[in-house]
Design a protein around this motif. Structure first.
Motif, short mmCIF file in Angstrom:
data_model
loop_
_atom_site.label_atom_id
_atom_site.label_comp_id
_atom_site.label_asym_id
_atom_site.label_seq_id
_atom_site.Cartn_x
_atom_site.Cartn_y
_atom_site.Cartn_z
N ARG A 31 -14.03 2.42 -3.40
CA ARG A 31 -13.32 3.57 -4.55
C ARG A 31 -11.38 3.01 -5.26
O ARG A 31 -10.81 2.47 -3.83
CB ARG A 31 -13.71 4.86 -4.44
CG ARG A 31 -14.38 5.28 -4.49
CD ARG A 31 -15.36 5.16 -5.02
NE ARG A 31 -17.01 5.88 -4.96
CZ ARG A 31 -18.40 5.55 -4.81
NH1 ARG A 31 -18.05 3.95 -5.32
NH2 ARG A 31 -19.52 5.68 -4.45
N TYR A 32 -11.37 2.82 -6.78
CA TYR A 32 -9.88 2.57 -6.43
C TYR A 32 -9.79 3.11 -7.95
O TYR A 32 -10.65 3.51 -8.78
CB TYR A 32 -9.98 1.14 -6.82
CG TYR A 32 -10.90 0.39 -7.54
CD1 TYR A 32 -9.86 -0.01 -8.53
CD2 TYR A 32 -12.11 -0.06 -7.52
CE1 TYR A 32 -11.00 -0.18 -10.18
CE2 TYR A 32 -12.95 -0.42 -8.73
CZ TYR A 32 -11.98 -0.49 -9.65
OH TYR A 32 -12.73 -0.98 -10.91
N LEU A 33 -8.77 3.32 -8.00
CA LEU A 33 -8.03 4.24 -9.15
C LEU A 33 -7.86 3.03 -10.81
O LEU A 33 -7.23 1.98 -10.16
CB LEU A 33 -5.97 4.56 -9.50
CG LEU A 33 -6.34 5.71 -8.23
CD1 LEU A 33 -4.59 6.42 -7.88
CD2 LEU A 33 -6.82 7.18 -8.85
N ARG A 34 -8.15 3.13 -11.45
CA ARG A 34 -8.20 2.29 -12.88
C ARG A 34 -6.76 2.38 -13.56
O ARG A 34 -6.86 1.55 -13.74
CB ARG A 34 -9.56 2.32 -13.62
CG ARG A 34 -10.83 2.45 -13.22
CD ARG A 34 -11.85 1.96 -14.55
NE ARG A 34 -13.60 2.73 -13.30
CZ ARG A 34 -14.56 1.51 -12.49
NH1 ARG A 34 -13.28 0.52 -13.34
NH2 ARG A 34 -14.59 2.18 -12.26
N SER A 35 -6.10 3.52 -13.35
CA SER A 35 -4.78 3.22 -13.65
C SER A 35 -3.65 3.56 -12.81
O SER A 35 -3.60 4.50 -12.21
CB SER A 35 -4.73 4.13 -15.14
OG SER A 35 -4.03 4.71 -15.51
#
Length: 62
Positions: A31-35
């Motif tokens: 899981r990761y932040l796109r922004s």
């Protein structure tokens, strides 16, 4: 930021480099932040550099 899930082998190095941007889920996925917040750009760059599969791309806005 984006991650190529076909290339990613979930070694978790990105999690170690930028734990506020990446995390491993309980099902083994990434899981990761796109922004990426401006305060986290250097950590994101470190994660990009450290990925052995070259699966992370940082698309900086100008």
């Amino acid at each position: 930021m984006s991650v190529d899930n076909d290339r990613c082998r979930r070694y978790g190095i990105c999690v170690a480099e930028a734990p506020t941007l990446f995390r491993m889920s309980t099902d083994g996925g990434l899981r990761y932040l796109r922004s990426v917040p401006a305060t986290e750009i250097e950590q994101a760059k470190a994660a990009v550099r450290s990925c052995p599969m070259l699966a992370i791309a940082l698309n900086e806005r100008r």
